[in-house]
Design a protein around this motif. Structure first.
Motif, PDB file in Angstrom:
ATOM      1  N   THR A 178     -35.973   6.023  44.769  1.00 39.56           N
ATOM      2  CA  THR A 178     -35.125   6.146  43.383  1.00 39.56           C
ATOM      3  C   THR A 178     -34.248   3.891  44.134  1.00 39.56           C
ATOM      4  O   THR A 178     -34.313   3.772  45.586  1.00 39.56           O
ATOM      5  CB  THR A 178     -34.410   6.048  43.020  1.00 39.56           C
ATOM      6  N   ALA A 179     -33.582   3.354  43.133  1.00 38.77           N
ATOM      7  CA  ALA A 179     -33.454   1.840  43.914  1.00 38.77           C
ATOM      8  C   ALA A 179     -31.618   2.288  44.404  1.00 38.77           C
ATOM      9  O   ALA A 179     -31.789   1.808  44.590  1.00 38.77           O
ATOM     10  CB  ALA A 179     -32.674   1.496  41.794  1.00 38.77           C
ATOM     11  N   GLU A 180     -31.579   3.443  44.255  1.00 40.53           N
ATOM     12  CA  GLU A 180     -30.652   4.306  45.033  1.00 40.53           C
ATOM     13  C   GLU A 180     -30.756   4.176  46.760  1.00 40.53           C
ATOM     14  O   GLU A 180     -29.975   4.005  47.669  1.00 40.53           O
ATOM     15  CB  GLU A 180     -29.497   5.109  44.721  1.00 40.53           C
ATOM     16  N   GLN A 186     -29.957   0.183  40.031  1.00 39.07           N
ATOM     17  CA  GLN A 186     -28.434   0.374  40.992  1.00 39.07           C
ATOM     18  C   GLN A 186     -28.415  -0.924  40.723  1.00 39.07           C
ATOM     19  O   GLN A 186     -28.529  -2.339  41.068  1.00 39.07           O
ATOM     20  CB  GLN A 186     -29.127   0.328  42.724  1.00 39.07           C
ATOM     21  N   GLU A 187     -27.457  -0.879  39.780  1.00 41.21           N
ATOM     22  CA  GLU A 187     -25.700  -1.508  39.446  1.00 41.21           C
ATOM     23  C   GLU A 187     -25.488  -2.617  40.053  1.00 41.21           C
ATOM     24  O   GLU A 187     -24.269  -1.530  41.273  1.00 41.21           O
ATOM     25  CB  GLU A 187     -25.750  -1.662  38.192  1.00 41.21           C
ATOM     26  N   THR A 235     -29.979  -0.506  50.342  1.00 39.58           N
ATOM     27  CA  THR A 235     -29.242  -1.661  50.320  1.00 39.58           C
ATOM     28  C   THR A 235     -29.060  -3.107  49.771  1.00 39.58           C
ATOM     29  O   THR A 235     -29.883  -3.620  50.555  1.00 39.58           O
ATOM     30  CB  THR A 235     -28.648  -1.155  51.344  1.00 39.58           C
ATOM     31  N   MET A 284     -28.231  -6.760  40.139  1.00 43.45           N
ATOM     32  CA  MET A 284     -28.927  -5.574  40.290  1.00 43.45           C
ATOM     33  C   MET A 284     -29.655  -5.721  40.928  1.00 43.45           C
ATOM     34  O   MET A 284     -30.359  -6.171  41.158  1.00 43.45           O
ATOM     35  CB  MET A 284     -29.290  -4.636  38.893  1.00 43.45           C
ATOM     36  N   SER A 301     -35.836   2.487  38.400  1.00 47.47           N
ATOM     37  CA  SER A 301     -34.793   2.479  38.663  1.00 47.47           C
ATOM     38  C   SER A 301     -34.204   1.807  38.473  1.00 47.47           C
ATOM     39  O   SER A 301     -34.484   0.431  39.192  1.00 47.47           O
ATOM     40  CB  SER A 301     -34.447   3.921  39.177  1.00 47.47           C
TER      41      SER A 301
END
Length: 340
Positions: free
Chosen positions: A53-55, A87-88, A58, A154, A85
């Motif tokens: 996912t976007a998590e 990641q904010e 980095t 994001m 997805s």
């Protein structure tokens, strides 16, 4: 009603990365079938089943020509997501963007399959604008940027279905199975003009007369008994209060065009099923009369252009879509809605 006649040679960088592959019939900057197929096949060959996912991305930094700019590091390469997805990074403040607004932002794009950077605005600190009302915008942006606030940043890991889909984008090296990862910094959002707004200007005598409401094709009447001018005529009808259009900007417009010879309308953007027309101005992507006549006009203006054949389609080759306009002096009414 004839089809649009503008000589589109290609798309600006921002629309190319933000817009879905919806086909092109302008015969301009497209690559041949063989190269498109090869690019997509090569990229697809290295794609993998969904694995993150976007998590799994980095935000880092890189040095580009002495400047520090954002960079993205993938925790796994290839990176493939089943669903888009987010990641904010920063929350942002103020009012969120609505579905009718244009969002101004900076961005970095990376191919999740290869880990290679595709495009970035950070090296020049430029911003780009995208219309959330544009149905051709990548679904991954339509679904994530509505509600975005100024200062928000994001990471978006965009699935192939929400990105370039089964066609991919051979010009950008994106295959049909590639996840594309974006880092986005939202600068702000504005409500775009839908028609000219500003101070009315009294036109010179002897020019075509215009009745226009900004929502339907302009009614343009050619002066009876007048010979067409041999040089470009640029006559503002409404003087907008926005900034001046600069060469190289992507400009959004509504327009209507008629022939001087008989007043027949040959094209308009103000018809059902069509969006406002967008192009890079002053860069040879449209006829010379537009490039020279619209640069320097202000956003919000309504401009009457009378364009002699040598600045319109005088050099159109026989058999081309514009060949029947080769000897025509063209008259346009153009509403300038935005420039970026």
């Amino acid at each position: 009603m004839r089809s649009p006649k503008f000589r589109l040679l290609g798309l600006a960088v921002a629309p190319l990365i933000f817009l879905s592959a919806c086909g092109s019939d302008d015969g301009g900057a497209g690559t041949d079938d063989a190269s498109e197929s090869t690019g997509a096949d090569d990229a697809a060959a290295t794609s993998v089943a969904p694995n993150g996912t976007a998590e799994d991305v980095t935000l880092t930094e890189a040095e580009v020509e002495g400047a520090t700019v954002p960079a993205l590091e993938l925790d796994k390469t290839p990176l493939s997501v089943a669903e888009t997805s987010v990641q904010e990074i920063e929350a942002g403040e103020g009012e969120g963007a609505t579905a009718e607004q244009d969002v101004e932002l900076r961005y970095l794009a990376v191919n999740g399959t290869t880990g290679e950077e595709i495009l970035s605005t950070f090296s020049t600190d430029e911003t780009v604008s995208m219309s959330l009302a544009n149905p051709n915008l990548l679904p991954g942006f339509l679904n994530t940027l509505e509600g975005a606030k100024p200062g928000q940043s994001m990471i978006i890991a965009m699935s192939p279905a929400d990105g370039f889909g089964e066609q991919g984008n051979a010009q950008l090296g994106i295959g049909p199975s590639d996840t594309v990862v974006f880092y986005v910094e939202v600068v702000g959002a504005t409500t775009p003009l839908t028609q000219a707004e500003g101070e009315e200007v009294e036109p010179e005598e002897g020019l075509p007369t215009v009745e226009a409401d900004g929502t339907s094709p302009a009614q343009i009447t050619i002066p009876e008994g007048e010979e067409p001018p041999t040089e470009l005529v640029v006559q503002p009808l409404i003087k907008g209060e926005g900034k001046e259009v600069q060469s190289g900007q992507n400009v959004r417009m509504q327009y209507t065009g008629v022939q001087w010879s008989d007043g027949e309308q040959f094209d308009t953007s103000l018809q059902e099923g069509r969006q406002a027309f967008e192009t890079v101005i002053g860069a040879g992507q449209v006829i010379q009369g537009w490039d020279e006549g619209l640069v320097g006009q202000t956003i919000g203006s309504r401009v009457l252009l009378v364009i002699p054949p040598d600045m319109a389609y005088g050099d159109a080759p026989e058999g081309s879509p514009s060949a029947d306009l080769k000897e025509e002096t063209l008259v346009f009414v153009v509403d300038i809605l935005a420039a970026q």
